[in-house]
Design an enzyme around this catalytic site. Structure first.
Site, PDB file in Angstrom:
ATOM      1  N   VAL A 113       0.758  -1.612   0.067  1.00  0.00           N
ATOM      2  CA  VAL A 113      -0.043   0.167   0.083  1.00  0.00           C
ATOM      3  C   VAL A 113       1.017   1.046   0.025  1.00  0.00           C
ATOM      4  O   VAL A 113       0.638   2.053  -0.779  1.00  0.00           O
ATOM      5  CB  VAL A 113      -1.007   0.069   1.163  1.00  0.00           C
ATOM      6  N   ALA A 114       1.958   1.103   0.887  1.00  0.00           N
ATOM      7  CA  ALA A 114       2.686   2.295   0.881  1.00  0.00           C
ATOM      8  C   ALA A 114       3.362   2.668  -0.324  1.00  0.00           C
ATOM      9  O   ALA A 114       3.840   3.744  -0.668  1.00  0.00           O
ATOM     10  CB  ALA A 114       3.810   2.296   1.862  1.00  0.00           C
TER      11      ALA A 114
ATOM     12  N   GLU B  76      -0.912   6.593  -4.650  1.00  0.00           N
ATOM     13  CA  GLU B  76      -2.558   6.679  -4.722  1.00  0.00           C
ATOM     14  C   GLU B  76      -2.831   8.002  -5.378  1.00  0.00           C
ATOM     15  O   GLU B  76      -3.950   8.028  -6.102  1.00  0.00           O
ATOM     16  CB  GLU B  76      -3.225   6.584  -3.299  1.00  0.00           C
TER      17      GLU B  76
ATOM     18  N   ASP C 174      -1.139  20.345 -43.541  1.00  0.00           N
ATOM     19  CA  ASP C 174      -1.693  20.793 -44.865  1.00  0.00           C
ATOM     20  C   ASP C 174      -1.242  22.272 -45.159  1.00  0.00           C
ATOM     21  O   ASP C 174      -1.496  23.138 -44.168  1.00  0.00           O
ATOM     22  CB  ASP C 174      -3.224  20.902 -44.746  1.00  0.00           C
TER      23      ASP C 174
END
Length: 646
Positions: free
Chosen positions: A319-320, A324, A366
């Protein structure tokens, strides 16, 4: 570098004769949306009008309603292909397609499993915020694009069972006979059956800003480039002058512009640079986290810690290690960039495209309408006297706004020089079939772009085009034809402001002529033809389209008959150099691109030397720009595997 399509001379040799009732040999076969059976690869520009009708199983009276309905079911509506717009749910789910998001979802699940509800809730909120912001931005872009599509609905006159009726262009099918007139948009790819003084603006497809004169009977080889297919009209182009009756040979995705749209509608073969880097970073973080957890687990197990403690430590590490806040930070940054682009009238349909634009290393642009104004403008005026070229003037201003003055050697012209410029502009405006109106900030115009350019030149020199035509009586006109290469107007009258233009004898008239210099020279008297041609060639070498303007006196009878034989002993007033001017901001933008390490390539349908002159003015390439024609690029394609020229 510049890419130019180039051209081939038209070939008027018809296909081999056949037995009555025999079908023409059609190169290629197969079916496809917007094409009739066995006609997908037909070289319509190589077939006569009768052969084209036979190949489409149609007639001069058009299709019956029943047959048209059957073909509509078979070929589909005459619309450009587009991918189905994704719904809100699809846009929402699409925001989760990232390895980094997958890692966060896995971390959230593990956090719930071990009872870390606060971590799980935080990750869930971050993911939802990222999905809502990204999905909303993409939904707005899709909605704006759909609104633009709904605004574009056209109708066309079609012949069904010998009766003319107006239908939606989406209901056109191959084999229909349509009628077109000036100002209308070509609704599908068409084979001309008849035409009257027809000229078309094909800049949307070929990049050529000059009008193209069409001809029913000109047949060209199957491999001829688009600008040389004079007996065809292409979907999306605009009829500038004249009228035509034509056979629909391709619709929808089967048209030339439809093929381009189909290629653009295909899924991206490679992800945008940002997505690719995020996917790579997600894999690196995932692998590194797994390796770190494995090493830590082995060490802790060797130290005698129980399995539950090792698992909890591993979850905490996972998780660390996962950032996140990164997905929502990226989404917010891209959303801000998308908003900035929207304020510049750019619709960004996918957020990562913003970053992809910033990562580009080559821009293939173009020319017409992008690098230039797509508004033909008189930029050079060369006055003649009895000895030949006398005064060269440069015309300021861009496009159709009557803003700009004439300068001679970077100074204001003398009174005599200004009168000469005005005299030439007056003759060009009177020998003119276009109309123009200046209303506040808007310019309304109708007609050939060359004629419009001459009216704008007259306005810049202080003449009122509408009032000018109204002050003269038009006796007759010789309209411009490609074979003739000149136009003439026979007038009399005028007012003091416009100056005297009537013939020297009572009851006479004045003829104003404009056209190709080599055609007008034999009509003119007392001019050094060699010097005049050299001056014209010098202007053409600089990328200008050069037209000559002359005037003279004729009898009233010749004027009423618009007698071409009376065009003698004219006075050559001068030459006018026309060019689609560059947008003022473009050269600086190209220089900034080069300073940023971005290469710029100009793509145009112009003649190679014209393309080179424009590229030199733009600052494309170093020194003398390299020009690659379409044929050369196609020949190099097997070795380079497509567009790889620099």
């Amino acid at each position: 570098m510049t890419l130019s399509e180039g051209s081939q001379p038209p070939v008027s040799k018809p296909p081999e004769s056949r037995q009555p009732g025999a079908q023409p040999d059609l190169p290629g076969d197969g079916k496809g949306p917007g094409t009739a059976p066995s006609a997908a690869a037909t070289a319509w520009h190589s077939l006569t009008a009768a052969q084209a009708l036979a190949a489409q199983e149609s007639s001069a009276e058009g299709l019956s309603e029943a047959e048209a309905g059957r073909r509509l079911v078979e070929c589909g509506p005459n619309r450009l292909p587009r991918a189905k717009a994704p719904g809100a749910l699809v846009l929402y789910v699409r925001q989760f397609k990232s390895p980094l998001v997958y890692l966060l979802l896995a971390a959230s699940v593990v956090s719930v499993f071990v009872g870390e509800w606060s971590d799980a809730l935080f990750i869930f909120v971050v993911l939802q915020l990222n999905a809502v912001i990204g999905g909303y931005q993409e939904w707005r872009a899709e909605t704006s694009a759909a609104a633009l599509d709904r605004m574009m609905r056209d109708r066309v006159v079609v012949l069904r069972g010998g009766l003319a009726r107006e239908i939606d262009t989406a209901d056109l099918v191959p084999g229909d006979i349509v009628r077109l007139e000036s100002g209308g948009r070509v609704p599908a790819d068409l084979r001309l059956l008849e035409q009257h003084e027809l000229s078309v603006d094909e800049s949307l497809l070929t990049g050529e800003s000059l009008p193209l004169e069409k001809d029913v009977d000109t047949l060209v080889p199957a491999a001829a480039p688009l600008p040389d297919r004079l007996n065809l009209l292409f979907a999306g182009t605009t009829v500038l002058t004249g009228r035509a009756g034509a056979l629909v040979v391709a619709s929808g995705a089967g048209t030339q512009i439809g093929r381009i749209a189909s290629a653009l509608a295909l899924p991206d073969r490679a992800p945008p640079p940002l997505i690719a880097r995020l996917e790579r970073m997600g894999r690196v973080i995932g692998i590194a986290t797994v390796v770190a957890i494995a090493v830590l687990a082995v060490v802790q197990l060797l130290q005698g810690l129980d399995l539950l403690t090792v698992f909890l430590v591993a979850v905490a590490l996972a998780v660390a290690a996962i950032p996140e806040g990164l997905p929502v930070a990226i989404t917010v940054a891209l959303s801000i960039a998308t908003g900035r682009m929207a304020r510049r009238n750019v619709i960004v349909r996918a957020l990562p495209a913003v970053e992809g634009l910033g990562a580009c290393s080559l821009i293939a642009s173009d020319k017409t309408g992008t690098l230039t104004c797509n508004e033909l403008t008189a930029k050079r005026v060369l006055l003649f006297d009895d000895a030949g070229p006398a005064v060269a003037g440069t015309v300021g201003g861009q496009g159709y706004r009557p803003i700009g003055t004439v300068a001679v050697d970077s100074r204001a012209p003398s009174k005599q020089e200004l009168a000469g410029f005005a005299e030439l502009a007056r003759s060009a405006a009177l020998c003119n079939e276009a109309e123009i109106a200046f209303e506040d900030e808007e310019v309304r115009h109708l007609g050939d772009t060359v004629d419009v350019a001459f009216l704008v030149l007259a306005a810049k020199l202080g003449l009122d085009p509408a009032a000018l035509k109204g002050s003269y009586r038009l006796h007759g006109m010789i309209p411009y034809e490609p074979q003739r290469r000149y136009a003439a107007s026979f007038v009399s009258g005028g007012d003091a402001a416009a100056g005297p233009v009537s013939a020297g004898t009572t009851g006479g008239a004045t003829v104003h002529v404009k056209g190709a210099l080599e055609v007008l020279l034999p009509m003119c008297d007392g001019i050094d033809a060699e010097r005049a041609l050299a001056a014209g060639d010098a202007m053409a070498a600089e990328g200008y389209r050069v037209l000559a303007v002359a005037r003279g006196s004729v009898s009233r009878d010749a004027a009423e008959r618009a007698d071409a034989g009376s065009l003698r002993y004219l006075r050559l007033l001068g030459l006018v150099g026309l060019m689609d001017p560059l947008r003022p901001e473009v050269p600086q933008a190209i220089q900034r691109c080069r300073e940023a390490g971005i290469s710029v390539v100009m793509i145009t349908g112009d003649h190679p030397e014209t393309a080179r002159a424009i590229a030199r003015e733009l600052g494309v390439g170093d020194g003398d720009p390299v020009v690659v024609t379409g044929a050369e690029l196609q020949a190099a394609a097997p070795a380079t595997q497509g567009f790889a020229a620099r």
